[in-house]
Design an enzyme around this catalytic site. Structure first.
Site, PDB file in Angstrom:
ATOM      1  N   ASN A  11      61.057  32.029  93.994  1.00  0.00           N
ATOM      2  CA  ASN A  11      62.152  33.024  94.075  1.00  0.00           C
ATOM      3  C   ASN A  11      61.509  34.348  93.699  1.00  0.00           C
ATOM      4  OD1 ASN A  11      65.192  33.385  92.049  1.00  0.00           O
ATOM      5  ND2 ASN A  11      64.722  34.319  93.997  1.00  0.00           N
ATOM      6  N   GLN A  44      65.363  39.398  94.957  1.00  0.00           N
ATOM      7  CA  GLN A  44      66.103  40.274  94.042  1.00  0.00           C
ATOM      8  C   GLN A  44      65.172  41.339  93.447  1.00  0.00           C
ATOM      9  OE1 GLN A  44      66.761  36.663  93.342  1.00  0.00           O
ATOM     10  NE2 GLN A  44      68.682  36.785  94.511  1.00  0.00           N
ATOM     11  N   ASN A  64      70.575  42.061  94.324  1.00  0.00           N
ATOM     12  CA  ASN A  64      70.147  41.250  95.458  1.00  0.00           C
ATOM     13  C   ASN A  64      69.515  42.147  96.524  1.00  0.00           C
ATOM     14  OD1 ASN A  64      71.077  38.561  94.715  1.00  0.00           O
ATOM     15  ND2 ASN A  64      73.141  39.396  94.890  1.00  0.00           N
ATOM     16  N   CYS A  73      70.245  36.026  86.567  1.00  0.00           N
ATOM     17  CA  CYS A  73      69.111  35.606  87.401  1.00  0.00           C
ATOM     18  C   CYS A  73      68.154  34.829  86.504  1.00  0.00           C
ATOM     19  CB  CYS A  73      68.419  36.818  88.012  1.00  0.00           C
ATOM     20  SG  CYS A  73      67.055  36.374  89.103  1.00  0.00           S
ATOM     21  N   GLY A  74      68.200  33.502  86.608  1.00  0.00           N
ATOM     22  CA  GLY A  74      67.403  32.681  85.693  1.00  0.00           C
ATOM     23  C   GLY A  74      65.914  32.803  85.934  1.00  0.00           C
ATOM     24  N   ASN A  75      65.496  32.678  87.210  1.00  0.00           N
ATOM     25  CA  ASN A  75      64.065  32.837  87.508  1.00  0.00           C
ATOM     26  C   ASN A  75      63.608  34.250  87.136  1.00  0.00           C
ATOM     27  OD1 ASN A  75      63.621  30.232  88.633  1.00  0.00           O
ATOM     28  ND2 ASN A  75      64.663  30.883  90.481  1.00  0.00           N
ATOM     29  N   ASN A 158      77.130  34.500  86.733  1.00  0.00           N
ATOM     30  CA  ASN A 158      77.274  34.715  88.171  1.00  0.00           C
ATOM     31  C   ASN A 158      77.903  33.447  88.745  1.00  0.00           C
ATOM     32  OD1 ASN A 158      75.046  33.048  87.824  1.00  0.00           O
ATOM     33  ND2 ASN A 158      73.853  33.947  89.448  1.00  0.00           N
ATOM     34  N   HIS A 160      78.885  30.098  90.866  1.00  0.00           N
ATOM     35  CA  HIS A 160      78.166  28.995  91.518  1.00  0.00           C
ATOM     36  C   HIS A 160      79.137  27.906  91.971  1.00  0.00           C
ATOM     37  CE1 HIS A 160      74.019  30.210  90.634  1.00  0.00           C
ATOM     38  NE2 HIS A 160      74.529  30.766  89.553  1.00  0.00           N
ATOM     39  N   ASN A 191      77.254  31.730  94.958  1.00  0.00           N
ATOM     40  CA  ASN A 191      75.962  31.077  95.224  1.00  0.00           C
ATOM     41  C   ASN A 191      76.254  29.596  95.455  1.00  0.00           C
ATOM     42  OD1 ASN A 191      73.973  33.356  94.492  1.00  0.00           O
ATOM     43  ND2 ASN A 191      75.334  33.282  92.705  1.00  0.00           N
ATOM     44  N   GLU A 209      71.976  31.522  98.373  1.00  0.00           N
ATOM     45  CA  GLU A 209      72.389  32.524  97.393  1.00  0.00           C
ATOM     46  C   GLU A 209      73.257  33.642  97.981  1.00  0.00           C
ATOM     47  OE1 GLU A 209      69.726  34.245  94.640  1.00  0.00           O
ATOM     48  OE2 GLU A 209      68.449  32.470  94.486  1.00  0.00           O
ATOM     49  N   ARG A 210      74.122  34.136  97.139  1.00  0.00           N
ATOM     50  CA  ARG A 210      74.882  35.360  97.465  1.00  0.00           C
ATOM     51  C   ARG A 210      73.879  36.511  97.573  1.00  0.00           C
ATOM     52  NH1 ARG A 210      79.091  37.582  93.026  1.00  0.00           N
ATOM     53  NH2 ARG A 210      77.164  37.533  91.790  1.00  0.00           N
ATOM     54  N   CYS A 218      66.494  28.871  92.548  1.00  0.00           N
ATOM     55  CA  CYS A 218      67.553  29.670  91.916  1.00  0.00           C
ATOM     56  C   CYS A 218      67.723  29.114  90.499  1.00  0.00           C
ATOM     57  CB  CYS A 218      68.853  29.556  92.716  1.00  0.00           C
ATOM     58  SG  CYS A 218      70.200  30.534  92.027  1.00  0.00           S
ATOM     59  N   GLY A 221      71.261  28.797  89.438  1.00  0.00           N
ATOM     60  CA  GLY A 221      71.804  27.709  90.255  1.00  0.00           C
ATOM     61  C   GLY A 221      71.394  26.345  89.724  1.00  0.00           C
TER      62      GLY A 221
END
Ligand SMILES: N[C@H](CCC[C@H](N)C(=O)O)C(=O)O
Length: 283
Positions: A11, A44, A64, A73-75, A158, A160, A191, A209-210, A218, A221
């Site tokens: 990602n 992103q 995004n 945004c975890g990653n 966000n 999901h 997402n 993803e959105r 994600c 996600g």
């Protein structure tokens, strides 16, 4: 304008340090940076800013590649942690990041592996990404274009949704993903994850993803999918989520606890945006 290209399990991100005030955020800038032909190319953009909460070392915001803003945004959080560890003098074993979703403990657990406290998944109806469902449930159903779609839902800051499939390789990602996103039931879009349970401590996941389409991974996600399945009792409270771009470890010891996500953060290159092209984004 200098930037850093990074990725977390595939990602990919453009990281911009806005703490010097040298760049004015603009939607056209995010679209330029996200453009894989006319710009740098990423899923992103992550901007790094001064914290509002003094317990945090820095704050990050997420855009995004279509220019829309995201709440988590975890990653990206792992990449921001790695970027700060390279740029700033911090205690890599324990520092705090701030995001639109809240405060996150961060720690380096190996050379390129970071653990981030992602906060609690939210299941209250008022926090869910869709309208029209008064009661929290394990499974929701919507009729979309004559097709009945069942899904789980949560928020990690966000939105999901999660669709279960028998075979992840043939999951209808590019069909059901956009269909759910376009549904009026999801006023802020969503997402959309597709998960196949392999065992009680291992799932496979793909995410449409959105604002970016299907990505190689994600992080929020993965947290959302694992939380939905752990809450249903379908998997254990510590599980590997295998995404097309790599594996993440998700741990959620109890419903009233936060989720810990562990995974990679990789530097790709540092670059600078040409002044002329930058000028076009602020026309
Ligand atoms: N790739 C990100 C999610 C970005 C979320 C964004 N697509 C949105 O919520 O609009 C992650 O690792 O969590």
């Amino acid at each position: 304008m200098r930037f850093t290209k990074m990725h977390g399990a595939g990602n990919d991100f453009v990281v911009l340090d806005l703490r010097g005030g040298q760049v004015a955020p603009a939607p056209l800038l995010w679209q330029l940076l996200g453009d894989r032909h006319r710009g740098v190319g990423c899923d992103q953009i992550l901007t790094i800013e001064a914290p509002r909460d003094m317990s945090a070392h820095a704050r990050y915001a997420i855009w995004n590649s279509d220019g829309s803003r995201a709440g988590q945004c975890g990653n990206g959080a792992r990449c921001v942690a790695a970027w700060l560890a390279r740029e700033d003098a911090i205690d890599e074993a324990n520092f705090v990041l701030e995001s639109p979703a809240g405060l996150h403990r961060a720690e380096r657990v190996d050379t390129d592996q970071w653990r981030i406290g992602m906060g609690q998944p939210r299941f209250e109806p008022s926090q869910l990404p869709m309208n029209g469902f008064a009661d929290a449930a394990d499974v929701y159903a919507l009729d979309i274009g004559g097709e009945r779609i069942t899904f789980g839902a949560t928020s990690m800051g966000n939105p999901h949704a999660l669709v279960m499939v028998e075979d992840i390789d043939t999951a209808p990602v590019s069909h059901i993903g956009p269909a759910l996103q376009a549904s009026e039931a999801f006023p802020d879009s969503v997402n959309v994850g597709f998960a196949q349970v392999l065992s009680r401590d291992h799932i496979r996941l793909r995410v449409f993803e959105r604002g970016a389409g299907e990505t190689l991974a994600c992080g929020s996600g993965a947290c959302a999918a694992a939380a939905i399945l752990m809450r249903r009792g379908d998997i254990d409270r510590r599980a590997i989520v295998s995404l097309p771009g790599g594996d993440l470890l998700i741990e959620w010891p109890r419903d009233d606890a936060g989720i810990d996500m562990t995974g990679p953060a990789t530097f790709v290159f540092d670059g600078a945006l040409d002044g002329a092209i930058l000028g076009k984004t602020h026309a």
